[in-house]
Design an enzyme around this catalytic site. Structure first.
Site, PDB file in Angstrom:
ATOM      1  CE1 TYR A  65       9.912  31.734   4.265  1.00 21.97           C
ATOM      2  CE2 TYR A  65       9.952  29.474   3.534  1.00 21.97           C
ATOM      3  CZ  TYR A  65       9.608  30.251   3.502  1.00 21.97           C
ATOM      4  OH  TYR A  65       9.842  31.122   2.111  1.00 21.97           O
TER       5      TYR A  65
ATOM      6  CE  LYS B  26      -0.190  -0.233   5.019  1.00 22.41           C
ATOM      7  NZ  LYS B  26      -1.273  -0.872   6.540  1.00 22.41           N
TER       8      LYS B  26
HETATM    9  C1  LIG Z   1      -0.001  -2.153   7.121  1.00 20.41           C
HETATM   10  C2  LIG Z   1      -1.266  -3.043   7.017  1.00 20.41           C
HETATM   11  C3  LIG Z   1      -0.930  -4.447   7.613  1.00 20.41           C
HETATM   12  C4  LIG Z   1       1.300  -4.241   7.042  1.00 20.41           C
HETATM   13  O1  LIG Z   1       2.406  -3.447   8.373  1.00 20.41           O
HETATM   14  P1  LIG Z   1       3.124  -3.335   8.576  1.00 20.41           P
HETATM   15  O2  LIG Z   1       3.538  -3.050  10.439  1.00 20.41           O
HETATM   16  O3  LIG Z   1       3.969  -2.465   7.707  1.00 20.41           O
HETATM   17  O4  LIG Z   1       3.985  -4.812   8.666  1.00 20.41           O
HETATM   18  C5  LIG Z   1      -1.214  -5.286   7.644  1.00 20.41           C
HETATM   19  N1  LIG Z   1      -2.057  -5.645   7.271  1.00 20.41           N
HETATM   20  C6  LIG Z   1      -2.916  -4.548   7.463  1.00 20.41           C
HETATM   21  C7  LIG Z   1      -4.575  -4.578   7.810  1.00 20.41           C
HETATM   22  C8  LIG Z   1      -2.092  -3.375   7.343  1.00 20.41           C
HETATM   23  O5  LIG Z   1      -2.905  -2.106   6.919  1.00 20.41           O
END
Ligand SMILES: *Cc1c(COP(=O)(O)O)cnc(C)c1O
Length: 434
Positions: free
Chosen positions: A321, A91
């Site tokens: 800034y 993702k």
């Molecule tokens: C993001 C996510 C993962 C992976 O999590 P990590 O901590 O990056 O390994 C697994 N399952 C779901 C539902 C997630 O949203």
């Protein structure tokens, strides 16, 4: 009510979608069948961005060998804990690494399925030529499931409205639709709540068009240190997941073939809550979510830029800034063309560090949108166009060092996940074999 044209056997592949039916090679009988890398299917190579593609010096270098190494590490942990399937989570553009290239690399290295949050992310992977099954984990309103079902992906469901939409879609498509069912065992984010599970199961059992090929939950405290009060939380979530399995099995919603999965990277590396499949995200990119575990993982991303301006300032002069930094001695200040719009958090103003010539140098003043300033007074021989490393390792004339995503996260009051996913699209990704 069963539509005549709907196939009577549920798809065997837990993440199967139309690709399984379309694949021209026969199923090899594995849980993910030919949705994976079938013989004769050409899996595309990552496109390597040539240096000429990008004019700016700020770029992220992605080490493809590190990704393959990390896949081997998580696969070994999964196998040792008895899980048959490893589905890397890609993702948020593959945690900022560029999802298409990461998916191509991992698919070629044997990954048999991937998880994404959005249908849009799944479509991007399909357009990049990824054939492996894709699980879309994010939450969508019921109406979106018409579109999701018509795509070559497996949706996650958690309410009856979604089931209704999928039933309609299945009838229109003329075949049964697979889905994974999510239960809420303590995260309070997505999933059927335990108290509603029985009613859900009874209503679900009235149709035949949607079949549950996977049962999942998500852990809230998998990265808690052992002994911490949150550590018992995972055990409680696991026992609720077992209870949900029983309820759904007696109602006929799932059976022994249903692939169960709960583990993220932290749970997997701990060997906790590892059921039939695992969903590692951050570990695939080389970051261990467990502070206590010395990591066998290799970080896959290095972010570098170059000094584009260099000046001497007098004691008492300020930088940037809001004049947030004021020099106490005569100082040399370097300007780098990377700012918060590139993913260098504004919270690193006066707090973060970078590497120049292999030596650490502090970020001084406020990080601005496109640029930031670094105090290079102690970097002997510093010059325009010197490489500046924001994330990852550097070997230079003055030594060598490395800045991890965890270190950047600590300095900026964030977490490694946010550091990686913040590197924005305007930072070109260069894919490298080491
Ligand atoms: C993001 C996510 C993962 C992976 O999590 P990590 O901590 O990056 O390994 C697994 N399952 C779901 C539902 C997630 O949203």
């Amino acid at each position: 009510m069963v539509h005549a044209a709907i196939v009577s056997e549920p798809p065997k592949a837990p993440l199967s979608g139309p690709s399984r039916r379309q694949a021209d090679t026969p199923s090899r009988g594995s849980a993910l069948a030919s949705g994976g890398v079938a013989e004769g299917v050409r899996v595309l190579k990552p496109r390597r961005a040539a240096p000429a593609d990008a004019l700016r010096a700020t770029r992220a270098e992605i080490n493809l060998a590190a990704l393959r190494h990390n896949l081997r590490v998580v696969t070994r942990h999964a196998t040792e804990a008895g899980a048959a399937h490893v589905w890397p989570v890609l993702k948020a553009d593959g945690y900022g690494h560029g999802a298409p290239a990461v998916a191509r690399t991992l698919e070629r290295a044997g990954a048999k399925g991937f998880c994404v949050a959005l249908l849009e992310e799944a479509i991007e992977l399909r357009e990049a030529g990824i054939r492996a099954p894709l699980l879309v984990m994010g939450g969508y309103a019921a109406s979106a499931y018409e579109e999701i079902a018509s795509r070559d992906v497996t949706p996650v469901i958690y309410d009856l409205g979604q089931v209704e939409t999928l039933v309609r879609a299945a009838r229109a498509l003329g075949h049964r639709v697979p889905a994974h069912l999510k239960v809420d065992t303590g995260m309070a984010r997505l999933g059927v709540q335990m108290k509603d599970l029985k009613a859900f199961a009874e209503a679900f059992a009235k149709q035949r068009e949607v079949c549950i090929t996977g049962l999942m939950t998500h852990l809230a405290c998998a990265d808690a240190e052992p002994g911490h009060t949150d550590a018992a939380f995972t055990a409680q979530q696991v026992s609720r997941f077992e209870e949900a399995t029983q309820v759904l099995t007696s109602a006929g919603v799932i059976d022994a073939c249903t692939v169960r999965h709960a583990a993220n990277s932290a749970a997997l590396l701990r060997g906790e809550a590892v059921f039939d499949a695992v969903r590692p995200g951050i570990a695939v990119f080389g970051v261990s979510p467990l502070a206590a575990v010395s990591s066998e993982l290799h970080s896959a991303m290095r972010v570098r830029t170059e000094i584009v301006d260099l000046r001497a300032i007098e004691p008492g002069e300020s930088v940037g800034y809001g004049a947030l930094f004021r020099a106490s001695t005569a100082s040399r200040i370097a300007t780098i063309p990377m700012g918060y719009a590139d993913g260098l958090s504004r919270h690193l103003s006066n707090r973060g560090h970078v590497l120049v010539r292999g030596r650490r140098a502090p970020i001084v003043g406020a990080v601005s949108m496109d640029m930031a300033m670094v105090d290079v007074t102690n970097v002997t021989g510093v010059a325009l166009r010197d490489e500046v490393v924001i994330l990852g390792a550097q070997e230079g004339l003055l030594g060598k060092g490395a800045i991890s995503a965890e270190e950047v996260a600590r300095a900026g009051g964030s977490i490694a996940w946010e550091v990686l996913t913040s590197i924005s699209r305007r930072v070109p990704r260069f894919y490298r074999e080491p």
